[in-house]
Design a protein around this motif. Structure first.
Motif, PDB file in Angstrom:
ATOM      1  N   ARG A  36      99.848  33.208 -20.115  1.00 30.53           N
ATOM      2  CA  ARG A  36      99.248  34.506 -19.795  1.00 30.53           C
ATOM      3  C   ARG A  36      98.131  34.841 -20.787  1.00 30.53           C
ATOM      4  O   ARG A  36      97.062  35.307 -20.397  1.00 30.53           O
ATOM      5  CB  ARG A  36     100.322  35.590 -19.788  1.00 30.53           C
ATOM      6  CG  ARG A  36      99.820  36.930 -19.245  1.00 30.53           C
ATOM      7  CD  ARG A  36     100.920  37.973 -19.154  1.00 30.53           C
ATOM      8  NE  ARG A  36     101.503  38.180 -20.473  1.00 30.53           N
ATOM      9  CZ  ARG A  36     102.809  38.198 -20.736  1.00 30.53           C
ATOM     10  NH1 ARG A  36     103.678  38.041 -19.768  1.00 30.53           N
ATOM     11  NH2 ARG A  36     103.253  38.382 -21.951  1.00 30.53           N
ATOM     12  N   ASP A  37      98.368  34.593 -22.073  1.00 31.03           N
ATOM     13  CA  ASP A  37      97.356  34.860 -23.090  1.00 31.03           C
ATOM     14  C   ASP A  37      96.115  33.998 -22.873  1.00 31.03           C
ATOM     15  O   ASP A  37      94.981  34.493 -22.925  1.00 31.03           O
ATOM     16  CB  ASP A  37      97.945  34.605 -24.480  1.00 31.03           C
ATOM     17  CG  ASP A  37      96.981  34.932 -25.595  1.00 31.03           C
ATOM     18  OD1 ASP A  37      96.411  36.056 -25.593  1.00 31.03           O
ATOM     19  OD2 ASP A  37      96.794  34.085 -26.483  1.00 31.03           O
ATOM     20  N   ASP A  39      95.069  32.695 -20.097  1.00 30.60           N
ATOM     21  CA  ASP A  39      94.404  33.201 -18.897  1.00 30.60           C
ATOM     22  C   ASP A  39      93.600  34.468 -19.205  1.00 30.60           C
ATOM     23  O   ASP A  39      92.446  34.609 -18.774  1.00 30.60           O
ATOM     24  CB  ASP A  39      95.441  33.473 -17.807  1.00 30.60           C
ATOM     25  CG  ASP A  39      94.831  33.902 -16.485  1.00 30.60           C
ATOM     26  OD1 ASP A  39      93.677  33.527 -16.188  1.00 30.60           O
ATOM     27  OD2 ASP A  39      95.518  34.625 -15.736  1.00 30.60           O
ATOM     28  N   GLN A  40      94.176  35.379 -19.971  1.00 29.62           N
ATOM     29  CA  GLN A  40      93.478  36.625 -20.307  1.00 29.62           C
ATOM     30  C   GLN A  40      92.247  36.374 -21.167  1.00 29.62           C
ATOM     31  O   GLN A  40      91.223  37.038 -20.996  1.00 29.62           O
ATOM     32  CB  GLN A  40      94.425  37.591 -21.030  1.00 29.62           C
ATOM     33  CG  GLN A  40      95.484  38.168 -20.128  1.00 29.62           C
ATOM     34  CD  GLN A  40      96.515  39.000 -20.883  1.00 29.62           C
ATOM     35  OE1 GLN A  40      96.612  38.939 -22.104  1.00 29.62           O
ATOM     36  NE2 GLN A  40      97.311  39.757 -20.137  1.00 29.62           N
ATOM     37  N   THR A  42      90.518  33.328 -21.525  1.00 32.91           N
ATOM     38  CA  THR A  42      89.543  32.352 -21.021  1.00 32.91           C
ATOM     39  C   THR A  42      89.335  32.372 -19.510  1.00 32.91           C
ATOM     40  O   THR A  42      88.354  31.816 -19.022  1.00 32.91           O
ATOM     41  CB  THR A  42      89.981  30.922 -21.386  1.00 32.91           C
ATOM     42  OG1 THR A  42      91.178  30.595 -20.658  1.00 32.91           O
ATOM     43  CG2 THR A  42      90.206  30.765 -22.876  1.00 32.91           C
ATOM     44  N   GLY A  43      90.273  32.949 -18.768  1.00 34.33           N
ATOM     45  CA  GLY A  43      90.196  32.875 -17.311  1.00 34.33           C
ATOM     46  C   GLY A  43      90.756  31.565 -16.776  1.00 34.33           C
ATOM     47  O   GLY A  43      90.776  31.326 -15.579  1.00 34.33           O
ATOM     48  N   TYR A  44      91.229  30.698 -17.662  1.00 37.64           N
ATOM     49  CA  TYR A  44      91.829  29.409 -17.284  1.00 37.64           C
ATOM     50  C   TYR A  44      93.338  29.569 -17.294  1.00 37.64           C
ATOM     51  O   TYR A  44      93.914  30.029 -18.276  1.00 37.64           O
ATOM     52  CB  TYR A  44      91.396  28.320 -18.266  1.00 37.64           C
ATOM     53  CG  TYR A  44      92.238  27.063 -18.233  1.00 37.64           C
ATOM     54  CD1 TYR A  44      92.213  26.218 -17.126  1.00 37.64           C
ATOM     55  CD2 TYR A  44      93.040  26.718 -19.309  1.00 37.64           C
ATOM     56  CE1 TYR A  44      92.984  25.068 -17.099  1.00 37.64           C
ATOM     57  CE2 TYR A  44      93.808  25.568 -19.291  1.00 37.64           C
ATOM     58  CZ  TYR A  44      93.774  24.743 -18.187  1.00 37.64           C
ATOM     59  OH  TYR A  44      94.534  23.610 -18.156  1.00 37.64           O
ATOM     60  N   LYS A  45      93.972  29.213 -16.194  1.00 38.09           N
ATOM     61  CA  LYS A  45      95.428  29.331 -16.092  1.00 38.09           C
ATOM     62  C   LYS A  45      96.026  27.924 -16.087  1.00 38.09           C
ATOM     63  O   LYS A  45      95.974  27.229 -15.072  1.00 38.09           O
ATOM     64  CB  LYS A  45      95.796  30.071 -14.814  1.00 38.09           C
ATOM     65  CG  LYS A  45      97.217  30.507 -14.750  1.00 38.09           C
ATOM     66  CD  LYS A  45      97.429  31.401 -13.551  1.00 38.09           C
ATOM     67  CE  LYS A  45      98.674  32.226 -13.751  1.00 38.09           C
ATOM     68  NZ  LYS A  45      98.795  33.276 -12.773  1.00 38.09           N
TER      69      LYS A  45
END
Length: 111
Positions: A36-37, A39-40, A42-45
């Motif tokens: 989650r961090d 993704d928040q 970098t936008g990479y999940k």
């Protein structure tokens, strides 16, 4: 040949490993919170295979470790080790140097 505490040893998994270490540099987290961090920020999940594979490799090499035997909601909480801090610091310094060179070349290049 990469040193044991060099992030280059991760090959194509180097980027996810660096992102995990950056996440854990802030505070200990379990896998879902790390994803989650990342993704928040970098936008990479990262997918579960990428995330948990990288966590396993980082733990095996001593860059991270489980935080005692405590688990949050049954999830293992990881923390950065001093080896992981050193490896991350070296990697970020190298990335910053490449960024400066790239920026200088871009700024000096006529279009």
């Amino acid at each position: 040949m990469p040193k044991r505490n060099d992030l280059n040893q991760f090959g194509r998994f180097t980027e996810p490993a660096v992102l995990i270490l950056i996440s854990l540099a802030e505070c200990p987290r379990h896998g879902y919170a790390i994803a989650r961090d990342i993704d928040q920020v970098t936008g990479y999940k990262p997918g579960p295979g990428t995330l948990y594979g990288a966590l396993g490799r980082l733990e095996t090499r001593g860059f991270i470790r489980p935080q005692s035997e405590d688990h949050i909601d049954g999830r293992c909480v990881y923390e950065l080790t001093s080896t992981g801090q050193k490896a991350l610091s070296e990697r970020l310094d190298a990335m910053a140097a490449v960024g400066r060179i790239g920026r200088n070349r871009l700024d000096g290049c006529p279009v």
